[in-house]
Design a protein around this motif. Sequence first.
Motif, PDB file in Angstrom:
ATOM      1  N   LYS A 250     -28.925  13.108  33.653  1.00  0.00           N
ATOM      2  CA  LYS A 250     -29.724  13.719  32.587  1.00  0.00           C
ATOM      3  C   LYS A 250     -29.734  15.232  32.731  1.00  0.00           C
ATOM      4  O   LYS A 250     -29.639  15.965  31.748  1.00  0.00           O
ATOM      5  CB  LYS A 250     -31.157  13.169  32.641  1.00  0.00           C
ATOM      6  CG  LYS A 250     -32.025  13.651  31.480  1.00  0.00           C
ATOM      7  CD  LYS A 250     -33.364  12.976  31.510  1.00  0.00           C
ATOM      8  CE  LYS A 250     -34.216  13.442  30.322  1.00  0.00           C
ATOM      9  NZ  LYS A 250     -35.543  12.792  30.317  1.00  0.00           N
TER      10      LYS A 250
ATOM     11  N   SER B 149     -32.322  16.930  24.545  1.00  0.00           N
ATOM     12  CA  SER B 149     -32.872  16.293  25.737  1.00  0.00           C
ATOM     13  C   SER B 149     -32.243  14.938  26.027  1.00  0.00           C
ATOM     14  O   SER B 149     -32.269  14.473  27.159  1.00  0.00           O
ATOM     15  CB  SER B 149     -34.388  16.142  25.599  1.00  0.00           C
ATOM     16  OG  SER B 149     -34.709  15.274  24.526  1.00  0.00           O
ATOM     17  N   GLN B 150     -31.660  14.292  24.982  1.00  0.00           N
ATOM     18  CA  GLN B 150     -31.062  12.970  25.165  1.00  0.00           C
ATOM     19  C   GLN B 150     -29.575  12.931  24.837  1.00  0.00           C
ATOM     20  O   GLN B 150     -28.957  11.873  24.886  1.00  0.00           O
ATOM     21  CB  GLN B 150     -31.802  11.948  24.286  1.00  0.00           C
ATOM     22  CG  GLN B 150     -33.274  11.820  24.624  1.00  0.00           C
ATOM     23  CD  GLN B 150     -33.990  10.854  23.704  1.00  0.00           C
ATOM     24  OE1 GLN B 150     -33.379  10.087  22.965  1.00  0.00           O
ATOM     25  NE2 GLN B 150     -35.316  10.885  23.720  1.00  0.00           N
TER      26      GLN B 150
ATOM     27  N   ASN C 171     -28.015  13.196  21.958  1.00  0.00           N
ATOM     28  CA  ASN C 171     -27.773  12.321  20.810  1.00  0.00           C
ATOM     29  C   ASN C 171     -27.458  13.151  19.568  1.00  0.00           C
ATOM     30  O   ASN C 171     -28.209  14.070  19.229  1.00  0.00           O
ATOM     31  CB  ASN C 171     -28.999  11.459  20.505  1.00  0.00           C
ATOM     32  CG  ASN C 171     -29.204  10.353  21.518  1.00  0.00           C
ATOM     33  OD1 ASN C 171     -28.256   9.924  22.176  1.00  0.00           O
ATOM     34  ND2 ASN C 171     -30.434   9.884  21.653  1.00  0.00           N
TER      35      ASN C 171
END
Length: 406
Positions: free
Chosen positions: A6, A117-118, A120
């Motif tokens: 992450k 943050s992801q 996507n």
Amino acid sequence: MYNAEKTNRISKNLVLVFILLIGFRGLSQQEKDTTKLMNVRYGSKGIELQTKDNKFLFQLQSRLQFRFSTPYDTDPLTYDDYSQDAKTTFKINRARLKVGGHAFEPWLKYYWEYELSQSNLLDFRIMIEKWDWLSFKVGQWKTEFTRERFISSGEQQMVERSLINRPFTVDRELGVEVYGHLKGTGIADFNYWFAALTGTGRGSTSNDDNHLMYFGRAQWNFLGRFLDFEGCDLEFHEKPTPIIAFSAITNRSPYTRFSQAGGGSLDGFENGLPGQYRVNQWNLETAFMYRGFSWQSEWHTKEIIDKYNNNDMTVMKGYYVQAGYFFHNVFEWWPKHLEMAARHAAYRPDYSIRQNRQDESTLAFNWFFKGHKNKLTSEVSYFSFQDKTLPLEQGWRFRIQWDISL
């Protein structure tokens, strides 16, 4: 291992933003006078570069949400969620990068949105909007099935969407759409949307079978004034602006729910097979704004038909009602930038079972430093979970969120 991956994703995203900013800086430092070729400004959609002939427009914007919540952040979904250990949370709830504008002609528009943050890619679409009454769209976007879901997370009236968002939203899909605004005289004023979609959720590049998702929405602007998808009457509409809308979707896939993560399953419908579930949904929607007062509501029905098990059908129903007001219109002592709002939502996962209901009641306060671009929202919610085989469970939640667009 997960945290390291992450961290790497976030680092790559920050590098991407840095490169874009350096590019803008380099452009501004060129010896050639770019002001003769284009305008550079900060507008409602962030940094904007526009050619003098208006053939090209590039807009870049970022948005951050910082959230504190206790004793939990997400809505309780099961009976056991009410007895979970308290977990006070502070987090970056959203970190978005948005790029939009038009190319070659002002009516050939584009937009994409990325969740940093992801990692996507949320939206990517091309729109042909040459005529008000007939426009076209291709790509991936949030379907206009529900007002609550389609309103941007940065322009909501509450910290987050209601309890019924999870079971009834259609979220982002890949496909094509035709839409428009039929501006008649008097009450003959309508908007429409019709789309054919993959029906397998965000990020899916193929369908699971030969069945597509079909969507339609008709909106009646019965006083002749269009109401955009936004929370709060920040514009302070001087004339009453109401709408009534009806939308419907039919789809056959392994999925019974959708979210930002893509296709998923509601409780009791796990591990679906290709084409297993025929899902039919309807939504009756109202909205209204006038002089600082805002109202919106949705009434949902959802059928899930199991094509692999004798066409067994489950019917779900849910609704929410929501209203907000800037009370400085009534009380001189009330701060001009403060809005109070309230919402009640209810959901029955199986309408055939009477003692089967979930409820949410929320009271929220918004302080607008600069409209939706810079605001602070606090809310307190009360939940109840009813099941005929279990005692009634209840619980409270508090959240506060700072939303800022740069």
